[in-house]
Design a protein around this motif. Structure first.
Motif, PDB file in Angstrom:
ATOM      1  N   ILE A 265      17.574  -9.139  53.712  1.00 19.99           N
ATOM      2  CA  ILE A 265      17.695  -8.563  52.368  1.00 19.99           C
ATOM      3  C   ILE A 265      18.234  -9.611  51.403  1.00 19.99           C
ATOM      4  CG2 ILE A 265      18.867  -6.804  50.980  1.00 19.99           C
ATOM      5  CD1 ILE A 265      18.915  -5.043  53.483  1.00 19.99           C
ATOM      6  N   TYR A 266      17.631  -9.663  50.218  1.00 19.82           N
ATOM      7  CA  TYR A 266      18.096 -10.549  49.156  1.00 19.82           C
ATOM      8  C   TYR A 266      18.890  -9.726  48.141  1.00 19.82           C
ATOM      9  CZ  TYR A 266      15.042 -14.216  50.948  1.00 19.82           C
ATOM     10  OH  TYR A 266      14.453 -15.163  51.745  1.00 19.82           O
ATOM     11  N   ASN A 267      20.107 -10.174  47.866  1.00 18.34           N
ATOM     12  CA  ASN A 267      20.985  -9.475  46.929  1.00 18.34           C
ATOM     13  C   ASN A 267      21.377 -10.445  45.821  1.00 18.34           C
ATOM     14  OD1 ASN A 267      22.980  -8.073  45.567  1.00 18.34           O
ATOM     15  ND2 ASN A 267      24.463  -8.150  47.240  1.00 18.34           N
ATOM     16  N   TYR A 268      20.849 -10.217  44.637  1.00 19.68           N
ATOM     17  CA  TYR A 268      21.172 -11.072  43.499  1.00 19.68           C
ATOM     18  C   TYR A 268      22.221 -10.435  42.587  1.00 19.68           C
ATOM     19  CZ  TYR A 268      16.775 -13.170  45.001  1.00 19.68           C
ATOM     20  OH  TYR A 268      15.777 -13.730  45.752  1.00 19.68           O
ATOM     21  N   LYS A 269      22.462  -9.129  42.775  1.00 14.15           N
ATOM     22  CA  LYS A 269      23.348  -8.387  41.876  1.00 14.15           C
ATOM     23  C   LYS A 269      24.816  -8.653  42.157  1.00 14.15           C
ATOM     24  CE  LYS A 269      24.393  -3.696  40.264  1.00 14.15           C
ATOM     25  NZ  LYS A 269      24.067  -2.249  40.412  1.00 14.15           N
ATOM     26  N   ASN A 270      25.219  -8.553  43.411  1.00 16.76           N
ATOM     27  CA  ASN A 270      26.642  -8.748  43.738  1.00 16.76           C
ATOM     28  C   ASN A 270      26.819  -9.361  45.132  1.00 16.76           C
ATOM     29  OD1 ASN A 270      25.803  -6.521  45.180  1.00 16.76           O
ATOM     30  ND2 ASN A 270      27.614  -5.279  44.727  1.00 16.76           N
ATOM     31  N   PRO A 271      26.209 -10.518  45.392  1.00 13.11           N
ATOM     32  CA  PRO A 271      26.353 -11.141  46.718  1.00 13.11           C
ATOM     33  C   PRO A 271      27.737 -11.733  46.900  1.00 13.11           C
ATOM     34  CG  PRO A 271      25.188 -12.618  45.249  1.00 13.11           C
ATOM     35  CD  PRO A 271      25.384 -11.335  44.479  1.00 13.11           C
ATOM     36  N   VAL A 272      28.128 -11.892  48.164  1.00  9.98           N
ATOM     37  CA  VAL A 272      29.414 -12.521  48.450  1.00  9.98           C
ATOM     38  C   VAL A 272      29.422 -13.941  47.891  1.00  9.98           C
ATOM     39  CG1 VAL A 272      28.653 -13.333  50.734  1.00  9.98           C
ATOM     40  CG2 VAL A 272      31.106 -13.043  50.260  1.00  9.98           C
ATOM     41  N   ARG A 273      30.563 -14.319  47.349  1.00  9.42           N
ATOM     42  CA  ARG A 273      30.739 -15.671  46.786  1.00  9.42           C
ATOM     43  C   ARG A 273      31.757 -16.407  47.656  1.00  9.42           C
ATOM     44  NH1 ARG A 273      31.731 -14.775  41.060  1.00  9.42           N
ATOM     45  NH2 ARG A 273      29.454 -14.561  41.042  1.00  9.42           N
ATOM     46  N   ARG A 274      31.377 -17.579  48.134  1.00 10.43           N
ATOM     47  CA  ARG A 274      32.250 -18.331  49.027  1.00 10.43           C
ATOM     48  C   ARG A 274      31.860 -19.800  49.014  1.00 10.43           C
ATOM     49  NH1 ARG A 274      31.928 -15.279  54.342  1.00 10.43           N
ATOM     50  NH2 ARG A 274      33.779 -16.606  54.579  1.00 10.43           N
ATOM     51  N   ASP A 275      32.436 -20.617  49.917  1.00  8.20           N
ATOM     52  CA  ASP A 275      32.034 -22.025  49.973  1.00  8.20           C
ATOM     53  C   ASP A 275      31.713 -22.515  51.376  1.00  8.20           C
ATOM     54  OD1 ASP A 275      34.552 -22.578  51.163  1.00  8.20           O
ATOM     55  OD2 ASP A 275      35.457 -23.119  49.246  1.00  8.20           O
ATOM     56  N   VAL A 276      31.799 -21.617  52.381  1.00  8.28           N
ATOM     57  CA  VAL A 276      31.349 -21.943  53.740  1.00  8.28           C
ATOM     58  C   VAL A 276      30.495 -20.781  54.232  1.00  8.28           C
ATOM     59  CG1 VAL A 276      31.984 -22.562  56.102  1.00  8.28           C
ATOM     60  CG2 VAL A 276      33.496 -23.219  54.210  1.00  8.28           C
ATOM     61  N   VAL A 277      29.250 -21.078  54.645  1.00  8.90           N
ATOM     62  CA  VAL A 277      28.358 -20.003  55.086  1.00  8.90           C
ATOM     63  C   VAL A 277      27.759 -20.339  56.444  1.00  8.90           C
ATOM     64  CG1 VAL A 277      26.267 -20.913  53.954  1.00  8.90           C
ATOM     65  CG2 VAL A 277      26.505 -18.434  54.349  1.00  8.90           C
TER      66      VAL A 277
END
Length: 369
Positions: A265-277
């Motif tokens: 699933i692609y989520n552009y509205k409110n995806p998690v924001r971080r710096d390590v994935v």
């Protein structure tokens, strides 16, 4: 603060030859035991019944991912990699090398001792003790929960300013880059889009200050990506390469994970924001976006130390013309330290590329490794 790490007892040379080394122990807050070893002390986390605590969980491991839990207690996640999130309550969370979480722990259970567990994807389980005030000084007798409420990365969303930059469709950013990771068994090196990152003798920032401007001029060859300023960038990383999953870390900015590992699933509205994935396994296509608001050279690398050491990294250079105007001589790593940022200083301290933490370019900013 709860930190957990793996502790190899082999020599680095042997470990560097192994694609997936197995640690001999897991430490929590610097303490732990290993199979066949002494009954050494474990870390104690002291709490008072009826009190809520903010716990900060940091993975400083060199390689494994861990499942973290505290017997008989839930954890309410409120932050990921320094970004406040809407609260999500779980009793188990997976954390990869370099990732950080904050959670609220309610010490509402009967006075006693409870196991804190860090179960790695390879190697021995790490243990610590959550001890209520008034509890006896003894090992816990608790057992893991029968039902697991695991953290899903897709359940997290930023508390403020949610939304990925660019148009809300696949490939809808101003700049779209796919990174294919490949392990070359001939030379035991990683390649990203056909290039192995070899730390240059002169940091990228100093190369730019010396006149280099293009990806062709900058070293390491094939590992430098020039980005325009104030644009949206979409990065896709297919999963399944050797040594997966790779915890990829981007310096200089956070990013919005519009497609997580284990999800289509692609989520552009409110995806998690971080710096390590976590880049996941075969069939995954982890996708994240960021805005190029912070000029300078920024490394993106696998947070598994051995993978970085054998080339699993690239460097983004944002707004090379503005970067070329930086004036480091006489500036300091810390405001009043008196230590200038010079190439020999960076190299002497093991910094093979000049990468500065988000904030002002020099002055109060710190070197981010």
């Amino acid at each position: 603060m709860v930190s957990r790490q793996d502790t190899p007892y082999h020599t680095p040379t042997l470990l560097e030859k192994a694609l997936v080394p197995t640690p001999d122990a897991t430490l929590i807050n610097g303490l732990g035991q290993y199979p066949g070893g002494p009954n050494s002390s474990l870390a104690i986390v002291n709490v008072k019944q009826g009190t809520r605590y903010r716990m900060r969980l940091i993975s400083v491991s060199c390689e494994p991912g861990f499942i973290f839990s505290i017997d008989n207690h839930n954890m309410t996640i409120i932050e990921a990699d320094g970004i406040s999130t809407n609260s999500v309550t779980v009793n188990s969370l997976q954390i990869f090398a370099g990732q950080r979480y904050s959670f609220v722990l309610k010490a509402y259970q009967p006075v006693g001792n409870y196991w804190i567990r860090a179960t790695p994807d390879r190697g021995p389980v790490g243990s610590a003790i959550l001890r209520y005030a008034g509890a006896p000084v003894a090992d816990p007798t608790t057992v893991p929960a029968n039902t697991t409420i695991a953290l899903s990365e897709t359940s997290l969303s930023p508390l403020y300013d949610a939304g990925a930059p660019g148009n809300p469709v696949q490939g809808g950013a101003d700049v779209n880059i796919n990174f294919n990771i490949f392990f070359n068994t001939t030379d035991s090196k990683y390649q990203v889009n056909g290039a192995t990152f070899d730390p240059p003798s002169t940091p990228v920032l100093l190369q730019i200050l010396s006149g280099a401007r293009t990806a062709q001029e900058l070293l390491s060859p094939g590992s430098i990506y020039i980005l325009p300023r104030n644009k949206s960038v979409e990065v896709t990383i297919p999963g399944g390469s050797a040594g997966s999953p790779h915890p990829m870390h981007l310096h200089g900015q956070t990013f919005d994970v519009v497609r997580s590992a284990g999800s289509s699933i692609y989520n552009y509205k409110n995806p998690v924001r971080r710096d390590v994935v976590n880049t996941g396994f075969a069939g995954d296509n982890v996708t994240f976006r960021f805005s190029t608001e912070n000029p300078g050279p920024w490394i993106m690398h696998c947070h598994i130390d051995w993978h970085l050491n054998i080339g699993l990294a690239i460097v983004f250079v944002t707004d090379v013309d503005t970067t070329a105007t930086f004036d480091p001589p006489g500036m300091s790593l810390f405001p009043d330290s008196g230590y200038p940022i010079h190439g020999h200083y960076l190299q002497r301290h093991g910094i093979s590329y000049a990468i500065l933490h988000r904030g002002s370019v020099f002055g109060p900013s710190r070197v981010s490794l």
